[in-house]
Design a protein around this motif. Structure first.
Motif, PDB file in Angstrom:
ATOM      1  N   ARG A   1       0.972  -1.339   0.021  1.00 41.83           N
ATOM      2  CA  ARG A   1       0.186   0.024   0.057  1.00 41.83           C
ATOM      3  C   ARG A   1       0.875   1.192  -0.135  1.00 41.83           C
ATOM      4  O   ARG A   1       2.037   1.037   0.483  1.00 41.83           O
ATOM      5  N   TRP A   2       0.420   2.474  -0.552  1.00 37.39           N
ATOM      6  CA  TRP A   2       1.248   3.389  -0.532  1.00 37.39           C
ATOM      7  C   TRP A   2       0.037   4.813   0.111  1.00 37.39           C
ATOM      8  O   TRP A   2      -1.105   4.680   0.072  1.00 37.39           O
ATOM      9  N   GLU A   3       0.700   5.765   0.464  1.00 38.86           N
ATOM     10  CA  GLU A   3       0.249   6.832   1.061  1.00 38.86           C
ATOM     11  C   GLU A   3       0.904   8.389   0.547  1.00 38.86           C
ATOM     12  O   GLU A   3       2.169   8.269   0.279  1.00 38.86           O
ATOM     13  N   ALA A   4       0.174   9.339   0.117  1.00 38.18           N
ATOM     14  CA  ALA A   4       0.907  10.485  -0.140  1.00 38.18           C
ATOM     15  C   ALA A   4       0.675  11.521   0.793  1.00 38.18           C
ATOM     16  O   ALA A   4      -0.486  11.482   1.343  1.00 38.18           O
ATOM     17  N   PHE A   5       1.539  12.626   0.692  1.00 36.61           N
ATOM     18  CA  PHE A   5       1.826  13.654   1.863  1.00 36.61           C
ATOM     19  C   PHE A   5       2.089  14.856   1.276  1.00 36.61           C
ATOM     20  O   PHE A   5       2.867  14.941   0.344  1.00 36.61           O
ATOM     21  N   THR A   6       1.283  15.983   1.450  1.00 36.57           N
ATOM     22  CA  THR A   6       1.880  17.172   0.958  1.00 36.57           C
ATOM     23  C   THR A   6       2.856  17.748   1.873  1.00 36.57           C
ATOM     24  O   THR A   6       2.258  17.912   3.131  1.00 36.57           O
ATOM     25  N   LEU A   7       4.014  18.061   1.668  1.00 35.91           N
ATOM     26  CA  LEU A   7       5.210  18.451   2.556  1.00 35.91           C
ATOM     27  C   LEU A   7       5.456  19.953   1.676  1.00 35.91           C
ATOM     28  O   LEU A   7       5.739  19.945   0.483  1.00 35.91           O
ATOM     29  N   ASP A   8       5.384  20.846   2.689  1.00 38.29           N
ATOM     30  CA  ASP A   8       5.769  22.464   2.110  1.00 38.29           C
ATOM     31  C   ASP A   8       6.227  23.218   2.985  1.00 38.29           C
ATOM     32  O   ASP A   8       6.557  22.552   4.259  1.00 38.29           O
ATOM     33  N   ASP A   9       6.622  24.432   2.792  1.00 43.26           N
ATOM     34  CA  ASP A   9       7.217  25.360   3.693  1.00 43.26           C
ATOM     35  C   ASP A   9       6.281  26.472   4.422  1.00 43.26           C
ATOM     36  O   ASP A   9       6.426  27.289   4.790  1.00 43.26           O
ATOM     37  N   THR A  10       4.896  25.821   4.319  1.00 40.89           N
ATOM     38  CA  THR A  10       4.032  26.550   5.051  1.00 40.89           C
ATOM     39  C   THR A  10       3.576  25.824   6.434  1.00 40.89           C
ATOM     40  O   THR A  10       3.668  26.291   7.567  1.00 40.89           O
ATOM     41  N   ASP A  11       3.352  24.401   6.136  1.00 43.09           N
ATOM     42  CA  ASP A  11       3.005  23.502   7.421  1.00 43.09           C
ATOM     43  C   ASP A  11       4.506  23.062   8.073  1.00 43.09           C
ATOM     44  O   ASP A  11       4.214  22.644   9.343  1.00 43.09           O
ATOM     45  N   PHE A  12       5.228  22.892   7.372  1.00 42.12           N
ATOM     46  CA  PHE A  12       6.634  22.424   7.765  1.00 42.12           C
ATOM     47  C   PHE A  12       6.452  21.045   8.475  1.00 42.12           C
ATOM     48  O   PHE A  12       7.357  20.463   9.212  1.00 42.12           O
ATOM     49  N   HIS A  13       5.606  20.194   7.879  1.00 39.23           N
ATOM     50  CA  HIS A  13       5.456  18.914   8.352  1.00 39.23           C
ATOM     51  C   HIS A  13       6.612  18.163   8.022  1.00 39.23           C
ATOM     52  O   HIS A  13       7.301  18.333   7.125  1.00 39.23           O
ATOM     53  N   VAL A  14       7.097  17.119   9.168  1.00 39.57           N
ATOM     54  CA  VAL A  14       8.244  16.036   8.606  1.00 39.57           C
ATOM     55  C   VAL A  14       7.810  14.734   8.743  1.00 39.57           C
ATOM     56  O   VAL A  14       6.974  14.436   9.429  1.00 39.57           O
ATOM     57  N   LEU A  15       7.962  14.147   7.649  1.00 42.21           N
ATOM     58  CA  LEU A  15       7.422  12.689   7.379  1.00 42.21           C
ATOM     59  C   LEU A  15       8.493  11.738   7.755  1.00 42.21           C
ATOM     60  O   LEU A  15       9.743  11.897   7.205  1.00 42.21           O
ATOM     61  N   TYR A  16       8.386  10.971   8.850  1.00 40.12           N
ATOM     62  CA  TYR A  16       9.092   9.838   9.128  1.00 40.12           C
ATOM     63  C   TYR A  16       8.931   8.541   8.241  1.00 40.12           C
ATOM     64  O   TYR A  16       7.755   7.824   8.365  1.00 40.12           O
ATOM     65  N   VAL A  17      10.074   7.967   7.360  1.00 40.78           N
ATOM     66  CA  VAL A  17       9.867   6.974   6.661  1.00 40.78           C
ATOM     67  C   VAL A  17      10.776   5.877   7.308  1.00 40.78           C
ATOM     68  O   VAL A  17      11.918   6.187   7.328  1.00 40.78           O
ATOM     69  N   PRO A  18      10.011   4.839   7.854  1.00 41.69           N
ATOM     70  CA  PRO A  18      10.941   3.819   8.288  1.00 41.69           C
ATOM     71  C   PRO A  18      11.583   2.829   7.390  1.00 41.69           C
ATOM     72  O   PRO A  18      11.376   3.246   6.104  1.00 41.69           O
ATOM     73  N   ARG A  19      12.618   2.082   7.643  1.00 42.27           N
ATOM     74  CA  ARG A  19      13.262   1.281   6.899  1.00 42.27           C
ATOM     75  C   ARG A  19      12.417   0.222   6.237  1.00 42.27           C
ATOM     76  O   ARG A  19      11.154  -0.024   6.872  1.00 42.27           O
ATOM     77  N   GLY A  20      12.633  -0.109   4.763  1.00 45.03           N
ATOM     78  CA  GLY A  20      11.892  -1.017   4.032  1.00 45.03           C
ATOM     79  C   GLY A  20      10.698  -0.301   3.347  1.00 45.03           C
ATOM     80  O   GLY A  20       9.877  -1.012   2.686  1.00 45.03           O
ATOM     81  N   MET A  21      10.723   1.085   3.087  1.00 43.77           N
ATOM     82  CA  MET A  21       9.873   1.612   2.234  1.00 43.77           C
ATOM     83  C   MET A  21      10.520   2.162   0.957  1.00 43.77           C
ATOM     84  O   MET A  21      11.524   2.390   0.768  1.00 43.77           O
ATOM     85  N   LEU A  22       9.458   2.453   0.007  1.00 40.20           N
ATOM     86  CA  LEU A  22      10.026   2.900  -1.283  1.00 40.20           C
ATOM     87  C   LEU A  22       9.460   4.473  -1.078  1.00 40.20           C
ATOM     88  O   LEU A  22       8.458   4.847  -0.192  1.00 40.20           O
ATOM     89  N   HIS A  23      10.336   5.279  -1.537  1.00 39.98           N
ATOM     90  CA  HIS A  23      10.025   6.727  -1.336  1.00 39.98           C
ATOM     91  C   HIS A  23      10.171   7.728  -2.547  1.00 39.98           C
ATOM     92  O   HIS A  23      11.032   7.351  -3.274  1.00 39.98           O
ATOM     93  N   GLY A  24       9.237   8.535  -2.898  1.00 45.00           N
ATOM     94  CA  GLY A  24       9.615   9.464  -4.010  1.00 45.00           C
ATOM     95  C   GLY A  24       8.669  10.778  -3.807  1.00 45.00           C
ATOM     96  O   GLY A  24       7.894  10.794  -2.921  1.00 45.00           O
ATOM     97  N   HIS A  25       8.923  11.665  -4.811  1.00 47.06           N
ATOM     98  CA  HIS A  25       8.306  13.108  -4.579  1.00 47.06           C
ATOM     99  C   HIS A  25       7.987  13.536  -6.056  1.00 47.06           C
ATOM    100  O   HIS A  25       9.028  13.454  -6.720  1.00 47.06           O
TER     101      HIS A  25
END
Length: 183
Positions: free
Chosen positions: A96-120
Motif C-alpha cells: 500500500r502507498w500513501e501520499a503527503f503534501t510537504l511544504d514550507d507553510t506547514d513544515f510537516h516532517v515525514l518519518y519513513v521507516p526502513r523498508g519503504m519506497l519513497h519518491g516525490h
C-alpha cells in the motif's frame, strides 16, 4: 510538535507549530524528545541530504533492501507531493502507498521507516527537500519502482516534466514484490 499516525504501519507525520509574525516564520523542524517519545531514535541519524527540483519533476520511487535506511523528510522551500510505499514483506500494509503534501507553510516532517519506497513530485517552481538519514548510503542495496507503475497507480497531481534515466528504467512493483517475498 504533534506526532500524527498515518495509514501505513510505522510511517509518522510530525507536525510542528509554526510561529508567524511581521518578521516571517519560525518553526522547530526536529525535536529529539518528541522523536524518542514516538519510538524514533534521535541519535541514529548520520547523514543530512538535500535535493532541489523544479515544477513537475518526479524523483523515485526509491528504496533499499538489506539493512536499508529510515529517514525524516521535510521541505525547506516550496511544496512536493511525497509518496511512501510499504515494501516490507510481512507488514500489515505491504504494497500500500500513501501520499503527503510537504511544504514550507506547514513544515510537516515525514518519518519513513526502513523498508519503504519513497519518491516525490515538485508542485512549485522549485522545492528544496531535506532528508535526515539513519544509515550511510550503500548503492548495492538500491531498488526502484517505476513512478507510473500500473499496480501502484500513484496519481501524480501535476504534469510530469522530468524524470532521471535511472527512474525511467526502474522496474515494476510486481517484480520487486515477488523478489521481496521470495525469501
Amino acid at each position: 510538535m504533534e506526532v500524527l499516525p498515518t495509514r501505513l504501519e510505522g510511517v509518522l507525520l510530525l507536525a510542528p507549530t509554526p510561529h508567524a509574525d511581521d518578521r516571517g516564520v519560525f518553526t522547530r523542524t526536529f525535536d529529539a524528545a518528541t522523536a524518542a517519545e514516538a519510538g524514533i531514535d534521535p541519535a541514529a541519524f548520520v547523514q543530512d541530504s538535500q535535493s532541489r527540483s523544479y515544477r513537475g519533476v518526479v524523483r523515485g520511487l526509491h528504496g533499499r533492501v538489506g539493512d536499508g535506511e529510515a529517514k525524516l523528510v521535510r521541505v525547506a522551500h516550496g511544496a512536493v507531493l511525497d509518496v511512501v510505499v510499504d515494501a516490507r514483506p510481512g507488514s500489515a500494509t505491504f504494497g500500500r502507498w500513501e501520499a503527503f503534501t510537504l511544504d514550507d507553510t506547514d513544515f510537516h516532517v515525514l518519518y519513513v521507516p526502513r523498508g519503504m519506497l519513497h519518491g516525490h513530485q515538485t508542485l512549485t517552481g522549485t522545492a528544496d527537500v531535506c532528508y535526515r538519514i539513519d544509515a550511510e548510503h550503500d548503492p548495492t542495496e538500491d531498488v526502484a519502482v517505476h513512478h507510473l507503475d500500473p499496480d501502484l497507480a500513484v496519481p501524480w497531481p501535476a504534469e510530469i516534466t522530468t524524470v532521471s534515466a535511472r527512474d525511467r528504467a526502474a522496474g515494476s512493483w510486481a517484480d520487486l514484490a515477488a523478489r521481496l517475498t521470495a525469501s
